[in-house]
Design a protein around this motif. Structure first.
Motif, PDB file in Angstrom:
ATOM      1  N   ASP A  61     -63.124  52.706 -20.474  1.00  0.00           N
ATOM      2  CA  ASP A  61     -64.307  52.538 -21.303  1.00  0.00           C
ATOM      3  C   ASP A  61     -65.480  52.036 -20.473  1.00  0.00           C
ATOM      4  OD1 ASP A  61     -62.993  51.571 -24.571  1.00  0.00           O
ATOM      5  OD2 ASP A  61     -62.884  53.412 -23.433  1.00  0.00           O
ATOM      6  N   GLY A  62     -65.234  51.049 -19.624  1.00  0.00           N
ATOM      7  CA  GLY A  62     -66.292  50.536 -18.766  1.00  0.00           C
ATOM      8  C   GLY A  62     -66.775  51.576 -17.779  1.00  0.00           C
ATOM      9  N   TYR A  63     -65.862  52.349 -17.235  1.00  0.00           N
ATOM     10  CA  TYR A  63     -66.224  53.402 -16.286  1.00  0.00           C
ATOM     11  C   TYR A  63     -67.082  54.458 -16.981  1.00  0.00           C
ATOM     12  CZ  TYR A  63     -65.674  57.035 -12.754  1.00  0.00           C
ATOM     13  OH  TYR A  63     -65.920  57.993 -11.809  1.00  0.00           O
ATOM     14  N   THR A  64     -66.727  54.777 -18.223  1.00  0.00           N
ATOM     15  CA  THR A  64     -67.508  55.749 -18.987  1.00  0.00           C
ATOM     16  C   THR A  64     -68.929  55.259 -19.195  1.00  0.00           C
ATOM     17  OG1 THR A  64     -65.521  56.510 -20.155  1.00  0.00           O
ATOM     18  CG2 THR A  64     -67.643  57.056 -21.144  1.00  0.00           C
ATOM     19  N   LEU A  65     -69.085  53.981 -19.507  1.00  0.00           N
ATOM     20  CA  LEU A  65     -70.419  53.414 -19.700  1.00  0.00           C
ATOM     21  C   LEU A  65     -71.243  53.504 -18.424  1.00  0.00           C
ATOM     22  CD1 LEU A  65     -69.625  50.227 -21.842  1.00  0.00           C
ATOM     23  CD2 LEU A  65     -70.728  52.349 -22.604  1.00  0.00           C
ATOM     24  N   VAL A  66     -70.615  53.208 -17.292  1.00  0.00           N
ATOM     25  CA  VAL A  66     -71.319  53.308 -16.015  1.00  0.00           C
ATOM     26  C   VAL A  66     -71.738  54.748 -15.747  1.00  0.00           C
ATOM     27  CG1 VAL A  66     -71.069  53.071 -13.515  1.00  0.00           C
ATOM     28  CG2 VAL A  66     -70.178  51.290 -15.028  1.00  0.00           C
ATOM     29  N   HIS A  67     -70.837  55.689 -15.998  1.00  0.00           N
ATOM     30  CA  HIS A  67     -71.129  57.109 -15.785  1.00  0.00           C
ATOM     31  C   HIS A  67     -72.295  57.561 -16.656  1.00  0.00           C
ATOM     32  CE1 HIS A  67     -70.438  61.405 -15.161  1.00  0.00           C
ATOM     33  NE2 HIS A  67     -70.448  61.556 -16.472  1.00  0.00           N
ATOM     34  N   VAL A  68     -72.285  57.169 -17.915  1.00  0.00           N
ATOM     35  CA  VAL A  68     -73.362  57.553 -18.836  1.00  0.00           C
ATOM     36  C   VAL A  68     -74.689  56.935 -18.399  1.00  0.00           C
ATOM     37  CG1 VAL A  68     -74.216  57.336 -21.203  1.00  0.00           C
ATOM     38  CG2 VAL A  68     -71.823  57.935 -20.793  1.00  0.00           C
ATOM     39  N   ALA A  69     -74.653  55.662 -17.990  1.00  0.00           N
ATOM     40  CA  ALA A  69     -75.880  54.985 -17.555  1.00  0.00           C
ATOM     41  C   ALA A  69     -76.483  55.689 -16.341  1.00  0.00           C
ATOM     42  CB  ALA A  69     -75.582  53.522 -17.236  1.00  0.00           C
ATOM     43  N   ILE A  70     -75.630  56.031 -15.368  1.00  0.00           N
ATOM     44  CA  ILE A  70     -76.101  56.739 -14.174  1.00  0.00           C
ATOM     45  C   ILE A  70     -76.717  58.080 -14.564  1.00  0.00           C
ATOM     46  CG2 ILE A  70     -75.371  57.892 -12.049  1.00  0.00           C
ATOM     47  CD1 ILE A  70     -73.261  55.701 -11.737  1.00  0.00           C
ATOM     48  N   SER A  71     -76.052  58.772 -15.477  1.00  0.00           N
ATOM     49  CA  SER A  71     -76.528  60.081 -15.917  1.00  0.00           C
ATOM     50  C   SER A  71     -77.904  59.993 -16.570  1.00  0.00           C
ATOM     51  CB  SER A  71     -75.524  60.696 -16.890  1.00  0.00           C
ATOM     52  OG  SER A  71     -76.018  61.911 -17.432  1.00  0.00           O
ATOM     53  N   LEU A  72     -78.085  59.011 -17.447  1.00  0.00           N
ATOM     54  CA  LEU A  72     -79.365  58.868 -18.153  1.00  0.00           C
ATOM     55  C   LEU A  72     -80.487  58.481 -17.190  1.00  0.00           C
ATOM     56  CD1 LEU A  72     -78.225  57.095 -21.445  1.00  0.00           C
ATOM     57  CD2 LEU A  72     -78.830  59.511 -21.108  1.00  0.00           C
ATOM     58  N   ILE A  73     -80.183  57.610 -16.238  1.00  0.00           N
ATOM     59  CA  ILE A  73     -81.190  57.244 -15.239  1.00  0.00           C
ATOM     60  C   ILE A  73     -81.581  58.473 -14.422  1.00  0.00           C
ATOM     61  CG2 ILE A  73     -81.624  55.898 -13.142  1.00  0.00           C
ATOM     62  CD1 ILE A  73     -79.772  53.740 -14.306  1.00  0.00           C
ATOM     63  N   GLY A  74     -80.573  59.278 -14.055  1.00  0.00           N
ATOM     64  CA  GLY A  74     -80.848  60.491 -13.293  1.00  0.00           C
ATOM     65  C   GLY A  74     -81.707  61.475 -14.063  1.00  0.00           C
ATOM     66  N   ILE A  75     -81.410  61.660 -15.337  1.00  0.00           N
ATOM     67  CA  ILE A  75     -82.200  62.588 -16.154  1.00  0.00           C
ATOM     68  C   ILE A  75     -83.635  62.091 -16.287  1.00  0.00           C
ATOM     69  CG2 ILE A  75     -82.496  63.489 -18.494  1.00  0.00           C
ATOM     70  CD1 ILE A  75     -79.452  63.662 -18.682  1.00  0.00           C
ATOM     71  N   GLY A  76     -83.796  60.774 -16.492  1.00  0.00           N
ATOM     72  CA  GLY A  76     -85.144  60.225 -16.578  1.00  0.00           C
ATOM     73  C   GLY A  76     -85.926  60.439 -15.302  1.00  0.00           C
ATOM     74  N   ALA A  77     -85.281  60.173 -14.153  1.00  0.00           N
ATOM     75  CA  ALA A  77     -85.951  60.389 -12.864  1.00  0.00           C
ATOM     76  C   ALA A  77     -86.255  61.867 -12.651  1.00  0.00           C
ATOM     77  CB  ALA A  77     -85.073  59.864 -11.729  1.00  0.00           C
ATOM     78  N   GLY A  78     -85.354  62.730 -13.103  1.00  0.00           N
ATOM     79  CA  GLY A  78     -85.569  64.170 -12.962  1.00  0.00           C
ATOM     80  C   GLY A  78     -86.793  64.651 -13.718  1.00  0.00           C
ATOM     81  N   PHE A  79     -87.000  64.119 -14.920  1.00  0.00           N
ATOM     82  CA  PHE A  79     -88.180  64.512 -15.680  1.00  0.00           C
ATOM     83  C   PHE A  79     -89.466  63.987 -15.034  1.00  0.00           C
ATOM     84  CE2 PHE A  79     -85.325  65.529 -19.271  1.00  0.00           C
ATOM     85  CZ  PHE A  79     -85.880  66.756 -19.628  1.00  0.00           C
ATOM     86  N   ILE A  80     -89.374  62.833 -14.383  1.00  0.00           N
ATOM     87  CA  ILE A  80     -90.545  62.334 -13.645  1.00  0.00           C
ATOM     88  C   ILE A  80     -90.870  63.275 -12.492  1.00  0.00           C
ATOM     89  CG2 ILE A  80     -91.408  60.461 -12.194  1.00  0.00           C
ATOM     90  CD1 ILE A  80     -89.787  58.530 -13.908  1.00  0.00           C
ATOM     91  N   VAL A  81     -89.836  63.717 -11.779  1.00  0.00           N
ATOM     92  CA  VAL A  81     -90.035  64.683 -10.689  1.00  0.00           C
ATOM     93  C   VAL A  81     -90.642  65.974 -11.232  1.00  0.00           C
ATOM     94  CG1 VAL A  81     -88.875  66.100  -8.951  1.00  0.00           C
ATOM     95  CG2 VAL A  81     -88.155  63.740  -9.302  1.00  0.00           C
ATOM     96  N   LEU A  82     -90.129  66.421 -12.365  1.00  0.00           N
ATOM     97  CA  LEU A  82     -90.651  67.646 -12.987  1.00  0.00           C
ATOM     98  C   LEU A  82     -92.114  67.466 -13.380  1.00  0.00           C
ATOM     99  CD1 LEU A  82     -90.053  70.482 -13.997  1.00  0.00           C
ATOM    100  CD2 LEU A  82     -89.196  69.493 -16.123  1.00  0.00           C
ATOM    101  N   GLY A  83     -92.451  66.293 -13.889  1.00  0.00           N
ATOM    102  CA  GLY A  83     -93.847  66.021 -14.205  1.00  0.00           C
ATOM    103  C   GLY A  83     -94.718  66.054 -12.964  1.00  0.00           C
ATOM    104  N   GLY A  84     -94.159  65.591 -11.835  1.00  0.00           N
ATOM    105  CA  GLY A  84     -94.884  65.671 -10.576  1.00  0.00           C
ATOM    106  C   GLY A  84     -95.149  67.106 -10.162  1.00  0.00           C
ATOM    107  N   PHE A  85     -94.164  67.970 -10.377  1.00  0.00           N
ATOM    108  CA  PHE A  85     -94.374  69.392 -10.083  1.00  0.00           C
ATOM    109  C   PHE A  85     -95.560  69.936 -10.874  1.00  0.00           C
ATOM    110  CE2 PHE A  85     -89.563  70.080  -9.186  1.00  0.00           C
ATOM    111  CZ  PHE A  85     -89.731  69.507  -7.939  1.00  0.00           C
ATOM    112  N   LEU A  86     -95.585  69.634 -12.153  1.00  0.00           N
ATOM    113  CA  LEU A  86     -96.627  70.174 -13.029  1.00  0.00           C
ATOM    114  C   LEU A  86     -97.999  69.625 -12.679  1.00  0.00           C
ATOM    115  CD1 LEU A  86     -94.714  69.963 -16.442  1.00  0.00           C
ATOM    116  CD2 LEU A  86     -94.965  71.946 -14.940  1.00  0.00           C
ATOM    117  N   ALA A  87     -98.029  68.392 -12.141  1.00  0.00           N
ATOM    118  CA  ALA A  87     -99.302  67.767 -11.762  1.00  0.00           C
ATOM    119  C   ALA A  87     -99.616  67.955 -10.281  1.00  0.00           C
ATOM    120  CB  ALA A  87     -99.263  66.276 -12.100  1.00  0.00           C
TER     121      ALA A  87
END
Length: 216
Positions: A61-87
């Motif tokens: 359960d704890g490992y799953t939480l860590v995996h999900v947290a890493i995933s969400l941080i990565g997706i958030g950073a990815g959208f920032i990168v994508l916004g940089g592309f557009l700008a």
């Protein structure tokens, strides 16, 4: 072990029943002299269940939480990168963060208990290949010439795969959405995933024409 005993260890019974020391206890809760658990003190039983809960928190359960947290941080950073592309902005910090979190997401996804080769493994492999290409384009090729386009396409594709998995997991974990698409082949699931795909294709095309900031 009886159903009631299992429920007591998981904390599913009402509090009044959990505090009934005369009720049968977990079979594993026998002392070292072989005394049945229902003769053990209440504090002993509560300590056992607390230890079991801690194992769950520190285990899968704890490992799953860590995996999900890493995933969400990565997706958030990815959208920032994508916004940089557009700008047409080179957001190095967001790129570094996305690479680290996206690779960590894929790697930790492979470390869950293996129950056969699932579609998620195929998605993870494809994502890692795309990320490897993007990392080479960014750090080694320095976005020179055609590597700029390769970098943009690889980032957008990898981010789409992350979102694809996020949508699938959301449908799987949310009871209301699961009722709409229990097999993930029903129309609501297909429509949402198709909309995500079209959105990323459009964003990728716009990013290719907008992002010109190769390492100058």
């Amino acid at each position: 072990m009886s159903v009631a005993a299992r429920a007591r260890c998981s904390g599913e019974l009402p509090r009044s029943e959990q505090l009934d020391t005369s009720a049968p206890r977990c079979k594993a809760e026998e002392d070292h002299q072989g005394t049945p658990a229902h003769h053990a003190p209440l504090a002993h039983f509560e300590r056992h269940c607390l230890q079991r809960g801690m194992v769950m928190i520190l285990g899968l359960d704890g490992y799953t939480l860590v995996h999900v947290a890493i995933s969400l941080i990565g997706i958030g950073a990815g959208f920032i990168v994508l916004g940089g592309f557009l700008a047409d902005a080179r957001l190095d910090g967001a790129v570094h963060t996305y690479f680290a979190m996206a690779v960590a997401t894929d790697v930790t996804g492979f470390l869950f208990p293996f129950n056969g080769f699932l579609p998620s493994y195929a998605v993870g492999i494809i994502s890692l290949i795309g990320l490897a290409i993007a990392i080479y384009a960014y750090y080694a090729a320095r976005l020179a010439g055609p590597w700029r386009s390769v970098f943009v396409i690889s980032i957008v594709a990898a981010l789409y795969l992350d979102v694809f998995v996020l949508i699938a997991q959301t449908f799987l974990k949310n009871p209301a959405l699961l009722a709409l698409a229990p097999k993930q082949s029903e129309m609501p699931f297909v429509v949402v995933q198709a909309a995500a795909l079209v959105t990323f294709v459009v964003l990728g095309a716009v990013s290719l024409s907008s992002f010109r900031d190769a390492r100058r």
